[in-house]
Design a protein around this motif. Structure first.
Motif, mmCIF file in Angstrom:
data_model
loop_
_atom_site.group_PDB
_atom_site.id
_atom_site.type_symbol
_atom_site.label_atom_id
_atom_site.label_comp_id
_atom_site.label_asym_id
_atom_site.label_seq_id
_atom_site.Cartn_x
_atom_site.Cartn_y
_atom_site.Cartn_z
ATOM 1 N N LYS A 222 0.842 -1.199 0.000
ATOM 2 C CA LYS A 222 0.000 0.000 0.000
ATOM 3 C C LYS A 222 0.877 1.248 0.000
ATOM 4 N N ASN A 223 2.170 1.022 0.151
ATOM 5 C CA ASN A 223 3.071 2.156 0.246
ATOM 6 C C ASN A 223 4.338 1.789 -0.522
ATOM 7 N N TYR A 249 -10.176 7.018 2.217
ATOM 8 C CA TYR A 249 -10.286 7.028 3.676
ATOM 9 C C TYR A 249 -10.539 5.614 4.153
ATOM 10 N N GLU A 250 -9.717 5.183 5.133
ATOM 11 C CA GLU A 250 -9.792 3.801 5.601
ATOM 12 C C GLU A 250 -10.025 3.772 7.106
ATOM 13 N N GLY A 251 -10.892 2.877 7.566
ATOM 14 C CA GLY A 251 -11.139 2.746 8.999
ATOM 15 C C GLY A 251 -12.581 2.380 9.260
ATOM 16 N N ASP A 252 -12.990 2.513 10.494
ATOM 17 C CA ASP A 252 -14.366 2.240 10.885
ATOM 18 C C ASP A 252 -15.320 3.119 10.051
ATOM 19 N N VAL A 256 -15.054 7.076 9.076
ATOM 20 C CA VAL A 256 -14.689 7.442 7.699
ATOM 21 C C VAL A 256 -15.698 8.462 7.165
ATOM 22 N N GLU A 325 -14.493 5.977 0.227
ATOM 23 C CA GLU A 325 -14.344 4.950 1.254
ATOM 24 C C GLU A 325 -13.384 3.891 0.700
ATOM 25 N N SER A 326 -12.837 3.041 1.583
ATOM 26 C CA SER A 326 -12.005 1.945 1.065
ATOM 27 C C SER A 326 -12.808 0.648 1.130
ATOM 28 N N ILE A 348 -3.699 7.748 0.982
ATOM 29 C CA ILE A 348 -4.653 7.031 1.833
ATOM 30 C C ILE A 348 -4.607 7.636 3.234
ATOM 31 N N LYS A 350 -5.737 7.045 7.102
ATOM 32 C CA LYS A 350 -6.275 6.053 8.059
ATOM 33 C C LYS A 350 -6.969 6.828 9.174
ATOM 34 N N VAL A 352 -8.688 7.010 12.738
ATOM 35 C CA VAL A 352 -8.794 6.245 14.005
ATOM 36 C C VAL A 352 -9.470 7.082 15.073
#
Ligand code: AMP
Ligand code: MG
Length: 352
Positions: A222-223, A249-252, A256, A325-326, A348, A350, A352
């Protein structure tokens, strides 16, 4: 150049529908046609001059090899040598379909088609228009995606018309490409099978047929290290990129949505044109920017099918910032995230 545009219905295909297109291919011209993955830009793969026209029309770097499309499994032996048993096992299960197999090439395949490599990428597509066109033309058809290099791949004829009208001989409008993501590429030219590009045929599906399969480490990252070189030359280029700046955007999910709302508001307040890629499940929760629904999280295939069209729709609207969203990074989701990450230039966030 005047580009001929014809409409063909794959369910009511008549032999005469593809005669002109087949003749153009035989005579060294360029024809864009639908496949089940994305639209392809076809030329005679064994004619160096014809293949060169593909690179010119797309603005494609010349070291990025072309996939050669065939209409019968037995065509493999004309193009490739030292074909391992695993190639036939995969061909018998997944062809016609969205799988490309890399094998050692025979001398008849010119370096101009393989980007100078000693291997050749081969696929037998399932779309009846594609398959009949290849058979009718009597040539093997090199066909990368029919977009300007770097742009999202075309999943509808109107995308091809936007990028290629006036540059190629013919465009066959056969409706929407059903899968919407390019083929899975597996390299069988070495001792271990390696996936070079994820697609609708997943690692698990391949392993069920031929046993252990590896994945080119570069496409898993991813990087990615800018110095790392993927085994499929095309995977190193920025791809599928919309004009606007795309961020994932990645996460809950709730977090997000909050983060995207906040960012979209901020940009919108400063006068920017903002787009949001939402899903059926979340679209009502976004309050700023132009919100477009890509598909349903319950049906990953709908997300794959909608991805490139939505990126192009945001281009039409001159969207400057796009937030998405991811998606779950396994099975088909792995292919979706691979394309989305490239389209976003690996931007991206993340949450949290
Ligand atoms: P496209 O047809 O636009 O979907 O791109 C074809 C992809 O196949 C690119 O990523 C190429 O680098 C890859 N490819 C084609 N031929 C080979 C080959 N012989 N070895 C490795 N990758 C290949
Ligand atoms: Mg392409």
């Amino acid at each position: 150049m005047n580009t001929l545009i014809i409409k063909v219905d794959e369910l009511m295909l008549k032999p005469q529908d593809l005669m002109v297109a087949a003749k153009i291919l035989r005579e060294g011209g360029l024809v864009a046609f639908p496949t089940e993955t994305v639209y392809g830009l076809g030329a005679n793969a064994l004619d160096t001059l014809a293949a060169r026209k593909i690179y010119e029309a797309k603005g494609r770097p010349s070291d990025n090899p072309l996939i050669v499309h065939i209409s019968e499994i037995s065509d493999l032996e004309v193009l490739a040598r030292e074909i391992p048993e695993k190639a036939y096992q995969l061909a018998n299960v997944f062809w016609p379909g969205p799988l490309t197999i890399i094998l050692k090439k025979k001398d008849c395949v010119p370096n101009g088609t393989t980007g100078g490599l000693d291997t050749v990428a081969i696929r037998l597509p399932a779309n009846p228009i594609a398959r009949n066109l290849i058979a009718e033309s009597g040539v093997y058809v090199a066909a990368p995606s029919a977009n300007i290099s770097g742009k999202p791949s075309p999943t509808k004829a109107e995308h091809v018309i936007k990028d290629m009208n006036g540059k190629i001989d013919m465009i066959i409008d056969g409706g929407m490409a059903t899968l919407g993501l390019e083929s899975t590429i597996i390299d069988l030219s070495g001792s271990t099978p390696v996936i070079l590009r994820p697609g609708c045929i997943t690692k698990v599906m391949l392993e069920n047929v031929i046993g252990k399969v590896e994945v080119d480490p570069v496409i898993l990252s991813k990087n990615p290290d800018p110095q790392a070189v993927p085994k499929a030359p095309g995977m190193k280029y920025r791809h599928y990129a919309p004009e606007g700046k795309l961020t994932i955007y990645e996460g809950d999910t709730t977090l997000v949505i909050d983060a995207i709302n906040q960012k979209a508001k901020e940009k919108q307040d400063s006068g920017k044109c903002v787009g949001v890629i939402a899903t059926d499940e979340t679209s009502d929760l976004y309050r700023f920017g132009i919100v477009k629904t890509i598909g349903s999280r319950k049906d990953e295939a709908s997300i794959a099918a909608g991805l490139y069209a939505i990126l192009r729709e945001f281009d039409e609207l001159h969207t400057e910032y796009i937030y998405t969203e991811s998606f779950a990074d396994h099975s088909l989701g792995h292919a979706i995230m691979n394309r989305l990450l490239k389209a976003a230039g690996y931007r991206i966030v993340k949450v949290v």
